[in-house]
Design a protein around this motif. Structure first.
Motif, PDB file in Angstrom:
ATOM      1  N   MET A   1       0.853  -1.196   0.000  1.00 12.50           N
ATOM      2  CA  MET A   1       0.000   0.000   0.000  1.00 12.50           C
ATOM      3  C   MET A   1       0.892   1.250   0.000  1.00 12.50           C
ATOM      4  O   MET A   1       1.882   1.318   0.721  1.00 12.50           O
ATOM      5  CB  MET A   1      -0.907   0.007   1.235  1.00 12.50           C
ATOM      6  N   THR A   2       0.533   2.242  -0.832  1.00  8.03           N
ATOM      7  CA  THR A   2       1.319   3.464  -0.945  1.00  8.03           C
ATOM      8  C   THR A   2       1.109   4.352   0.275  1.00  8.03           C
ATOM      9  O   THR A   2      -0.026   4.570   0.710  1.00  8.03           O
ATOM     10  CB  THR A   2       0.913   4.232  -2.212  1.00  8.03           C
ATOM     11  N   ASP A   3       2.195   4.881   0.823  1.00  9.64           N
ATOM     12  CA  ASP A   3       2.095   5.809   1.935  1.00  9.64           C
ATOM     13  C   ASP A   3       1.542   7.141   1.441  1.00  9.64           C
ATOM     14  O   ASP A   3       1.925   7.636   0.383  1.00  9.64           O
ATOM     15  CB  ASP A   3       3.464   6.035   2.566  1.00  9.64           C
ATOM     16  N   THR A   4       0.634   7.715   2.216  1.00  5.91           N
ATOM     17  CA  THR A   4       0.076   9.012   1.861  1.00  5.91           C
ATOM     18  C   THR A   4       0.275   9.977   3.014  1.00  5.91           C
ATOM     19  O   THR A   4       0.565   9.582   4.151  1.00  5.91           O
ATOM     20  CB  THR A   4      -1.419   8.911   1.525  1.00  5.91           C
ATOM     21  N   THR A   5       0.123  11.250   2.715  1.00  7.81           N
ATOM     22  CA  THR A   5       0.291  12.283   3.720  1.00  7.81           C
ATOM     23  C   THR A   5      -0.769  13.349   3.507  1.00  7.81           C
ATOM     24  O   THR A   5      -1.307  13.497   2.408  1.00  7.81           O
ATOM     25  CB  THR A   5       1.705  12.899   3.649  1.00  7.81           C
ATOM     26  N   ARG A   6      -1.069  14.079   4.560  1.00  5.54           N
ATOM     27  CA  ARG A   6      -2.063  15.156   4.503  1.00  5.54           C
ATOM     28  C   ARG A   6      -1.336  16.462   4.165  1.00  5.54           C
ATOM     29  O   ARG A   6      -0.344  16.809   4.821  1.00  5.54           O
ATOM     30  CB  ARG A   6      -2.759  15.261   5.854  1.00  5.54           C
ATOM     31  N   PHE A  64      -5.216  19.988 -10.829  1.00  7.63           N
ATOM     32  CA  PHE A  64      -4.419  18.985 -11.516  1.00  7.63           C
ATOM     33  C   PHE A  64      -4.019  17.914 -10.498  1.00  7.63           C
ATOM     34  O   PHE A  64      -4.133  18.114  -9.285  1.00  7.63           O
ATOM     35  CB  PHE A  64      -3.175  19.621 -12.130  1.00  7.63           C
ATOM     36  N   ASP A  65      -3.540  16.788 -10.994  1.00 10.96           N
ATOM     37  CA  ASP A  65      -3.200  15.674 -10.106  1.00 10.96           C
ATOM     38  C   ASP A  65      -1.829  15.826  -9.444  1.00 10.96           C
ATOM     39  O   ASP A  65      -1.601  15.270  -8.368  1.00 10.96           O
ATOM     40  CB  ASP A  65      -3.212  14.352 -10.889  1.00 10.96           C
ATOM     41  N   ILE A  66      -0.919  16.538 -10.120  1.00 11.77           N
ATOM     42  CA  ILE A  66       0.466  16.613  -9.656  1.00 11.77           C
ATOM     43  C   ILE A  66       0.811  18.033  -9.211  1.00 11.77           C
ATOM     44  O   ILE A  66       0.499  19.012  -9.897  1.00 11.77           O
ATOM     45  CB  ILE A  66       1.455  16.197 -10.769  1.00 11.77           C
ATOM     46  N   GLY A  89      11.358  23.768  -2.363  1.00 15.33           N
ATOM     47  CA  GLY A  89      10.726  22.560  -2.863  1.00 15.33           C
ATOM     48  C   GLY A  89      11.281  21.307  -2.228  1.00 15.33           C
ATOM     49  O   GLY A  89      12.500  21.156  -2.086  1.00 15.33           O
ATOM     50  N   LEU A  90      10.392  20.399  -1.847  1.00 13.15           N
ATOM     51  CA  LEU A  90      10.796  19.138  -1.224  1.00 13.15           C
ATOM     52  C   LEU A  90      10.607  17.961  -2.177  1.00 13.15           C
ATOM     53  O   LEU A  90      11.545  17.226  -2.464  1.00 13.15           O
ATOM     54  CB  LEU A  90       9.991  18.900   0.057  1.00 13.15           C
ATOM     55  N   SER A  91       9.371  17.760  -2.660  1.00 11.07           N
ATOM     56  CA  SER A  91       9.108  16.652  -3.578  1.00 11.07           C
ATOM     57  C   SER A  91       7.798  16.886  -4.306  1.00 11.07           C
ATOM     58  O   SER A  91       6.917  17.611  -3.815  1.00 11.07           O
ATOM     59  CB  SER A  91       9.053  15.318  -2.841  1.00 11.07           C
ATOM     60  N   LEU A  92       7.671  16.271  -5.469  1.00  9.86           N
ATOM     61  CA  LEU A  92       6.394  16.286  -6.165  1.00  9.86           C
ATOM     62  C   LEU A  92       5.425  15.361  -5.434  1.00  9.86           C
ATOM     63  O   LEU A  92       5.833  14.467  -4.694  1.00  9.86           O
ATOM     64  CB  LEU A  92       6.560  15.822  -7.610  1.00  9.86           C
ATOM     65  N   PHE A  93       4.143  15.595  -5.641  1.00 11.15           N
ATOM     66  CA  PHE A  93       3.132  14.737  -5.037  1.00 11.15           C
ATOM     67  C   PHE A  93       2.000  14.512  -6.018  1.00 11.15           C
ATOM     68  O   PHE A  93       1.792  15.286  -6.948  1.00 11.15           O
ATOM     69  CB  PHE A  93       2.596  15.333  -3.729  1.00 11.15           C
ATOM     70  N   ARG A  94       1.258  13.430  -5.785  1.00  8.27           N
ATOM     71  CA  ARG A  94       0.069  13.117  -6.569  1.00  8.27           C
ATOM     72  C   ARG A  94      -1.138  13.133  -5.633  1.00  8.27           C
ATOM     73  O   ARG A  94      -1.124  12.469  -4.588  1.00  8.27           O
ATOM     74  CB  ARG A  94       0.199  11.742  -7.221  1.00  8.27           C
ATOM     75  N   VAL A  95      -2.152  13.894  -5.987  1.00 10.92           N
ATOM     76  CA  VAL A  95      -3.363  13.968  -5.169  1.00 10.92           C
ATOM     77  C   VAL A  95      -4.125  12.645  -5.260  1.00 10.92           C
ATOM     78  O   VAL A  95      -4.381  12.139  -6.351  1.00 10.92           O
ATOM     79  CB  VAL A  95      -4.273  15.122  -5.638  1.00 10.92           C
ATOM     80  N   ARG A  96      -4.439  12.088  -4.107  1.00 14.86           N
ATOM     81  CA  ARG A  96      -5.278  10.891  -4.061  1.00 14.86           C
ATOM     82  C   ARG A  96      -6.747  11.255  -3.863  1.00 14.86           C
ATOM     83  O   ARG A  96      -7.625  10.695  -4.505  1.00 14.86           O
ATOM     84  CB  ARG A  96      -4.796   9.965  -2.931  1.00 14.86           C
ATOM     85  N   ARG A  97      -7.003  12.188  -2.972  1.00  9.05           N
ATOM     86  CA  ARG A  97      -8.391  12.648  -2.777  1.00  9.05           C
ATOM     87  C   ARG A  97      -8.360  13.937  -1.984  1.00  9.05           C
ATOM     88  O   ARG A  97      -7.412  14.199  -1.232  1.00  9.05           O
ATOM     89  CB  ARG A  97      -9.227  11.600  -2.034  1.00  9.05           C
ATOM     90  N   GLU A  98      -9.389  14.753  -2.188  1.00 11.54           N
ATOM     91  CA  GLU A  98      -9.510  15.963  -1.387  1.00 11.54           C
ATOM     92  C   GLU A  98     -10.245  15.625  -0.099  1.00 11.54           C
ATOM     93  O   GLU A  98     -11.187  14.821  -0.091  1.00 11.54           O
ATOM     94  CB  GLU A  98     -10.243  17.064  -2.149  1.00 11.54           C
ATOM     95  N   LEU A  99      -9.815  16.224   0.995  1.00 10.64           N
ATOM     96  CA  LEU A  99     -10.375  15.937   2.305  1.00 10.64           C
ATOM     97  C   LEU A  99     -11.470  16.934   2.657  1.00 10.64           C
ATOM     98  O   LEU A  99     -11.441  18.097   2.238  1.00 10.64           O
ATOM     99  CB  LEU A  99      -9.267  15.988   3.362  1.00 10.64           C
ATOM    100  N   VAL A 100     -12.434  16.470   3.414  1.00  9.25           N
ATOM    101  CA  VAL A 100     -13.466  17.354   3.951  1.00  9.25           C
ATOM    102  C   VAL A 100     -12.912  17.968   5.233  1.00  9.25           C
ATOM    103  O   VAL A 100     -12.598  17.256   6.186  1.00  9.25           O
ATOM    104  CB  VAL A 100     -14.764  16.579   4.240  1.00  9.25           C
ATOM    105  N   ALA A 110      -2.332  12.920  -0.171  1.00 11.57           N
ATOM    106  CA  ALA A 110      -1.458  12.850  -1.331  1.00 11.57           C
ATOM    107  C   ALA A 110      -0.353  11.827  -1.143  1.00 11.57           C
ATOM    108  O   ALA A 110       0.046  11.510  -0.020  1.00 11.57           O
ATOM    109  CB  ALA A 110      -0.847  14.228  -1.607  1.00 11.57           C
ATOM    110  N   GLU A 111       0.125  11.340  -2.268  1.00  7.56           N
ATOM    111  CA  GLU A 111       1.278  10.440  -2.295  1.00  7.56           C
ATOM    112  C   GLU A 111       2.509  11.252  -2.691  1.00  7.56           C
ATOM    113  O   GLU A 111       2.511  11.909  -3.741  1.00  7.56           O
ATOM    114  CB  GLU A 111       1.032   9.334  -3.334  1.00  7.56           C
ATOM    115  N   LEU A 112       3.530  11.238  -1.854  1.00  8.93           N
ATOM    116  CA  LEU A 112       4.777  11.927  -2.189  1.00  8.93           C
ATOM    117  C   LEU A 112       5.548  11.080  -3.195  1.00  8.93           C
ATOM    118  O   LEU A 112       5.744   9.878  -2.993  1.00  8.93           O
ATOM    119  CB  LEU A 112       5.615  12.169  -0.935  1.00  8.93           C
ATOM    120  N   LEU A 113       6.001  11.701  -4.266  1.00  9.77           N
ATOM    121  CA  LEU A 113       6.707  10.979  -5.319  1.00  9.77           C
ATOM    122  C   LEU A 113       8.209  11.014  -5.064  1.00  9.77           C
ATOM    123  O   LEU A 113       8.727  11.972  -4.480  1.00  9.77           O
ATOM    124  CB  LEU A 113       6.386  11.603  -6.684  1.00  9.77           C
ATOM    125  N   PRO A 114       8.940   9.976  -5.477  1.00  8.93           N
ATOM    126  CA  PRO A 114      10.384   9.934  -5.229  1.00  8.93           C
ATOM    127  C   PRO A 114      11.084  11.121  -5.888  1.00  8.93           C
ATOM    128  O   PRO A 114      10.738  11.524  -7.006  1.00  8.93           O
ATOM    129  CB  PRO A 114      10.822   8.612  -5.889  1.00  8.93           C
TER     130      PRO A 114
END
Length: 207
Positions: A1-6, A64-66, A89-100, A110-114
């Motif tokens: 499972m991919t690690d995600t962050t808020r 956008f997603d990124i 800048g630290l890292s690119l990220f991909r949005v997984r879902r918007e939070l309420v 979001a998933e932080l990209l390498p």
């Protein structure tokens, strides 16, 4: 499972941030002043992402997603509540879902990209990029310290141009999402040639 962050996001068209580069921001809207205050009290992170043009509500446009997450490296709190900040800048990220959320600013999961290892360009690619950059700058009347430019490493040169180039939102996003440095450099050359030929009221934009 991919690690995600808020992440707390700052949707701003035309504003790109890349890992290791810096982005100065003047924060004046109340919701983003609240975001800076919150970030300073927690992990100093703010995520930059572009909204999709003309899609979604004006107050909460579709994203956008990124994007790229940055850390507040410097902050100046002004007397009237505004901030001047510099994001690193630290890292690119991909949005997984918007939070309420109940905060005035938006947040996403979001998933932080390498972060890519140090990349270099072929000599011909570097020369082509510098030559096209000179042409583009001269055509648009930009004053550039070319000696300083020549001393930049390939990553700083390519990402720095991508960050400040006056292209439309779609073009900027394409640069951010380029798979590697060589592809981003090649796209930059194409965009400078394209936008150099289409300027003024009849300017063509990328969709």
């Amino acid at each position: 499972m991919t690690d995600t962050t808020r992440l707390s996001i700052f949707p701003l068209p035309g504003a790109l941030l890349f890992p290791q580069l810096h982005l100065p921001l003047h924060i004046f809207e109340p919701r983003y002043r609240a975001m800076v205050s919150d970030a300073m009290a927690r992990d100093r992170r703010i995520a930059m992402i572009q909204p999709r043009p003309g899609i979604g509500d004006e107050e909460a446009p579709e994203l956008f997603d990124i994007g790229c997450v940055g850390r507040i490296a410097e902050v100046e709190a002004l007397d009237d509540g505004r901030y001047n900040v510099i994001l690193q800048g630290l890292s690119l990220f991909r949005v997984r879902r918007e939070l309420v959320v109940t905060t005035p600013f938006r947040q996403v999961e979001a998933e932080l990209l390498p972060v890519a290892a140090d990349e270099t360009l072929a000599l011909g690619a570097r020369a082509s990029l510098e030559m096209e950059s000179r042409r583009f700058a001269e055509a648009h009347g930009y004053a550039v310290d070319w000696k300083s430019v020549g001393r930049l490493d390939d990553t700083s040169l390519v990402n720095g141009i991508a960050q400040i180039a006056p292209f439309d939102v779609a073009a900027k996003q394409a640069l951010l999402e380029a798979p590697d440095l060589a592809a981003r450099a090649e796209l930059l050359v194409q965009l400078m040639q394209f936008f150099g030929r289409h300027d003024g009221e009849d300017r063509v934009t990328l969709q």
